[in-house]
Design an enzyme around this catalytic site. Structure first.
Site, short mmCIF file in Angstrom:
data_model
loop_
_atom_site.label_atom_id
_atom_site.label_comp_id
_atom_site.label_asym_id
_atom_site.label_seq_id
_atom_site.Cartn_x
_atom_site.Cartn_y
_atom_site.Cartn_z
N HIS A 78 0.78 -1.11 -0.01
CA HIS A 78 0.15 -0.14 0.07
C HIS A 78 0.96 1.08 0.05
CE1 HIS A 78 -2.89 2.85 1.73
NE2 HIS A 78 -3.67 2.25 1.32
N GLN A 101 -4.24 -5.03 6.88
CA GLN A 101 -5.36 -5.94 6.38
C GLN A 101 -5.27 -7.33 6.91
OE1 GLN A 101 -7.67 -5.23 4.48
NE2 GLN A 101 -6.92 -3.28 3.75
N ASP A 120 3.23 -4.13 7.67
CA ASP A 120 2.09 -3.47 7.66
C ASP A 120 0.93 -4.53 8.06
OD1 ASP A 120 -0.51 -2.18 6.94
OD2 ASP A 120 0.49 -1.60 4.91
N LYS A 125 -10.17 -0.54 10.74
CA LYS A 125 -10.21 -1.65 9.74
C LYS A 125 -10.46 -2.88 10.84
CE LYS A 125 -7.08 0.12 6.28
NZ LYS A 125 -7.72 0.38 5.15
N CYS A 170 -4.60 2.30 -3.79
CA CYS A 170 -3.42 3.03 -3.21
C CYS A 170 -2.29 1.67 -3.23
CB CYS A 170 -3.48 3.31 -1.52
SG CYS A 170 -4.81 4.76 -1.52
C1 LIG Z 1 -2.08 -2.80 3.63
C2 LIG Z 1 -2.67 -1.50 3.99
N1 LIG Z 1 -1.80 -0.67 4.42
C3 LIG Z 1 -1.81 0.64 5.03
C4 LIG Z 1 -3.31 1.04 5.04
C5 LIG Z 1 -3.52 2.43 5.43
O1 LIG Z 1 -4.23 2.31 6.74
P1 LIG Z 1 -4.67 3.79 7.18
O2 LIG Z 1 -5.45 4.41 5.90
O3 LIG Z 1 -5.84 3.43 8.17
O4 LIG Z 1 -3.64 4.59 7.58
C6 LIG Z 1 -4.41 0.44 4.41
C7 LIG Z 1 -5.58 0.76 4.27
O5 LIG Z 1 -5.96 1.70 3.44
C8 LIG Z 1 -3.98 -0.75 3.74
O6 LIG Z 1 -4.96 -1.51 3.29
#
Ligand SMILES: Cc1ncc(COP(=O)(O)O)c(C=O)c1O
Ligand SMILES: Cc1ncc(COP(=O)(O)O)c(C=O)c1O
Lengths: 405, 145, 405, 145
Positions: free
Chosen positions: C120, C200, C197, C223, C363
């Site tokens: 992401h 998910q 990260d 999430k 993203c």
């Molecule tokens: C794999 C992953 N990493 C990071 C993020 C970023 O999370 P957040 O937007 O809650 O900061 C997301 C979600 O959009 C994601 O799916």
């Protein structure tokens, strides 16, 4: 027209929820949430949640629209600025760190950052860190004996080496309100950027940031009757357009490859990741609620309460108030010491009487040092306070002395 | 409800894809992305006395973007890039709820007005065309790259 | 034991609030909030609000205790780690930026950061920015054809130049779950730091971060059935103790003077300013709610749904699924294209049938480039989904084709 | 309720302020802050065969910190800094709700157990004393300064 405080209090769920006696005099730490903000928060989180800026289905589309409407509401509270100048953050602290990091490319050896000794650590430590990293010089702007910004001293320190001036709009210790317009004129004259910490000022009425003449203005939702978790950094559009991004992530990009990324235009460039959507909607609702108030009446009410508090404290010989004596020059944030007692002991015993105050250095250790104390008791007023709150505090201080001798 | 978005006129305009393609030696070229989905439009124009004479576009996008690009190709000739910028602003304002469609041909986007997240899809070609005034500009300030 | 999905759904207020048909298949963007989290949020914000870490009156003391209890609850969800290893952030994005900034002193010319192409943007752009600033080299770790991390390629790139490895625990596009333990062993062997990260992965069950062997693990409350506005960065205590602060401000200091500041111990060193208290309490409540579930049953349920969805999609010749075909190797985040239609048009028409999906690059533009597409449709499952949701999506795709030809 | 905090035994102990003052050539010195309020304690100790023989403190703090410093001065002699560290941990655990007071004299802090935000006030002197093992240590890792 005088303020109907009872009506105001009905807009704050906490007063029905907390059993009396409940005298909340800690609004400078966090204010209570108004009903429209609580409703916006709860409705979004439980009945209509979807992520913003990305989805096309109705729920997501409605969330995006509500989010942008919150931005427009904040823009109105700030004197009707362009909503694209409103950057949502997680709070004042993040906003000021964003300012320091994105202005870092303008710093370096030979460049100076002027920071007042009145500042909350949030408007000092980020500049310390960025000065340490870039080699710029951190220059303190002194305070007057009664805890106001020393304007003349500031002006004497301003010259072409100055890249940034960082001052608070209202002190979270002395309550002193800074003449930002005057600071802005002097700052502009040397081509520096003026960063203003508005965290304490904004709960006391709308601020026309363009009229103030500053470049960046930060504040928190939770201190202005919104929810915890969201804040705002307003920035002059011309400046925001020039600033590099701070946090990297989703939503702040135009296109990403491993080789390079291009970034979105403001405000999105500065809003990486999923924003605190619920808290932002609450902030927007609080801004709209504030905008609708009769601020002349509110400010007259707050001034009268502040005067009552200052007068009551002045009658106690053991009390030393840290800050201006004139209620016109300040907001109702009143820090004091009660000799020879430790502020924590005072606050703890005030709590027995249902009086909520704060003891400590209030995240303003340089200002404490300026006054030659380590800590103080702070009572801070908001529009929902009334005479009974002030009187309970004053009676509470007598109780403290009876307990501790 | 949002099925209305895909009424016959929009589908037909997207299919028609007026002005799709490239020019031989364009006077101005601009490329622009929709950061939401990576959609991209490249616009090439022949410009005479400050006015667009011919506009061609290469559009990778959804039906709304493609219909908008097609309409842009029809609306652009005779206008200056600055006028196209104003057209884009008027279109944005109308989509957001204000006033009348800024050109009769654009009225077919009326159902998009209720779907804020798709406004950028419609606006992408028009906003890109506004950039013809400053060739090479893709709307991102240089320092922020 | 099979999962009582109806009971789970009753724990989510959204399903009573939204009129049918409502098939929420966008939990990877933001999941819905569970009732205990919503209640913790609302109770704090409206009935018991006070700032944390500073006040001694009962309300403030209770807020601080609740805040630290939330930390303990998260620590339990992460396999029973030391709560002082749990840093509260505003979300995954902030957590990963915190990681990048605080690891920056270990970067520089000749040093490398390995980042997978599955990431992401939140786990890529911060590394890009910090590499640009320090002169370190950003090295992509490729993906396999079906969108998993290419372990062999990672291992081939790992050497003593590597300072940091950043990988996702589960992809928000392909749903592929990374074998983090294997990555951790290889990373440790070269003395690098492993940043994971977990955004998910965490909604699909507790994660024993110590057993995984990673150094930093980031995720978001929204999430995992909490509120928007809060997240967690877990860090190995030994590492956290060595990292410098990131954001400057209140609550992260031991003592501040203009000349220099000393910083607090972890986790407070990394929690500058007023935290998103309400959202943190919601996160803690969600963590406790999750910890109490029968995860074998939940995971069997999610796997069965994922299989049903993958099988249904496989039957449509126009559909191309981006990600592993085996439901055992993945979570129920399923991205696909429906030729020749644009993902936004597909999502918009699915919405007509009450099916909430997401179209776009999610993203993850480098991963989209890997698959040779710009955008895709994504349906993402959570424990509250059932067969009717999957079937509504599959029928919805037929409807889309009927509308667009 | 929180008035209980200030019962006579605590007030008396704070007033007594056992061990207040400095030593002539201490074997170990440690300073530690309470970041909440800027309170500070300086501890000086004479150490023989690894055990504290005499402990003196200079304490700027609230009544709870001062009472705790006074009790520390009484409890420390005969213990090693490591044992004082364990005493601090046990005290923290008891305050947080577990078990019995780690020394009979410390039982007077029982009312503090319900006020989590004041635990650090009580713990400050004991935590500082644990640092006597590594003179000069104020509990902040060097790299983080
Ligand atoms: C794999 C992953 N990493 C990071 C993020 C970023 O999370 P957040 O937007 O809650 O900061 C997301 C979600 O959009 C994601 O799916
Ligand atoms: C003057 C001032 N600036 C900054 C802050 C920091 O605000 P926050 O903690 O909401 O980030 C505060 C509040 O604590 C404050 O009073």
């Amino acid at each position: 027209m005088s303020l109907d405080v009872a009506a105001i209090r009905r807009d704050f769920p906490i007063f029905a929820a907390q059993p009396p006696p409940f005298h909340y005099l800690d609004s400078a730490a966090t204010a209570q949430i108004c009903r429209p903000a609580a409703e916006a928060l709860l409705r979004f989180e439980t009945e209509a949640r979807a992520n913003v800026k990305r989805g096309v289905y109705r729920l997501a589309d409605a969330a995006t629209r509500a989010f942008e409407e919150a931005r427009a509401r904040v823009a109105r509270l700030l004197g009707g600025v362009d909503p694209r100048e409103v950057v949502f953050t997680s709070g004042t602290t993040l906003g000021l760190n964003l300012a320091a990091h994105t202005l870092a490319p303008r710093l370096g050896p030979g460049r100076r950052v002027l920071v007042s000794v009145l500042e909350h650590h949030s408007n000092l430590v980020p500049w310390q860190l960025v000065c340490a990293r870039t080699g710029a010089e951190l220059v303190p702007i002194p305070a007057t004996g009664d805890g106001r910004l020393d304007q003349a001293a500031l002006e004497a320190r301003l010259d072409r080496r100055t890249a940034v001036v960082a001052v608070t709009h209202a002190s979270n210790v002395t309550g002193a309100v800074t003449d930002v317009a005057r600071v802005a004129a002097a700052t502009r004259a040397v081509g520096a950027v003026l960063v203003v910490d508005g965290a304490q000022r904004i709960p006391h009425g709308p601020v026309d940031v363009r009229a103030l003449g500053c470049d960046l203005y930060a504040f928190s939702g939770h201190k202005m009757f919104g929810a915890t978790g969201a804040g705002v950094l307003w920035g002059r559009g011309e400046l925001l357009a020039e600033l590099p991004p701070f946090l990297g992530g989703g939503e702040m990009i135009a296109r990403v490859t491993f080789a390079a990324s291009r970034f979105a235009d403001p405000p999105h460039r500065f809003e990486a990741g999923t924003p605190p959507i619920g808290p932002v909607l609450a902030l927007g609702a609080a801004a709209a609620w504030m905008t609708a108030l009769d601020w002349e009446a509110v400010q007259a009410h707050e001034r009268a309460l502040t005067r009552r508090l200052l007068d009551g404290l002045a009658a106690l010989p053991e009390v030393r108030v840290l800050g201006p004596a004139d209620p016109e020059a300040r907001i109702g944030v009143v820090a004091f010491t009660l000799e020879p007692h430790h502020p924590h002991d005072v606050c703890q015993l005030l709590d027995v009487r249902g009086v909520c105050t704060r003891g400590g250095h209030h995240c303003a250790q340089p200002l404490m040092a300026h006054f030659g104390v380590e800590a103080s008791v702070r009572a801070s007023l908001a529009l929902y306070n009334d005479e009974t709150d002030v009187d309970a505090l004053l009676e509470g201080l007598a109780f403290v002395r009876s307990q501790l001798g | 409800m949002s099925a209305d978005l895909y009424h016959e006129a929009i589908l037909a305009e997207a299919r028609r894809s007026e002005g799709a393609g490239r020019l031989d030696r364009p006077d101005a070229v601009v490329e622009r992305d929709n950061p939401l989905c990576g959609d991209r439009i490249r616009i090439e124009a022949r410009i005479e006395e400050g006015r667009v004479r011919v506009l061609r576009h290469t559009t990778r996008g959804c039906l709304l973007t493609r219909a908008a690009a097609s309409l842009l190709a029809r609306e652009a000739p005779g206008r200056t890039p600055a006028e196209l910028g104003r057209l884009a602003d008027d279109l944005a304002r109308w989509l957001a709820g204000g006033g009348a469609p800024p050109a009769p041909s654009l009225a077919l986007f009326a159902p998009v007005r209720t779907v804020a997240s798709r406004h950028d899809c419609v606006l992408l070609p028009f906003r890109a065309a506004a950039g013809l005034a400053t060739p090479g500009d893709d709307g991102v300030p240089p320092r922020a790259r």
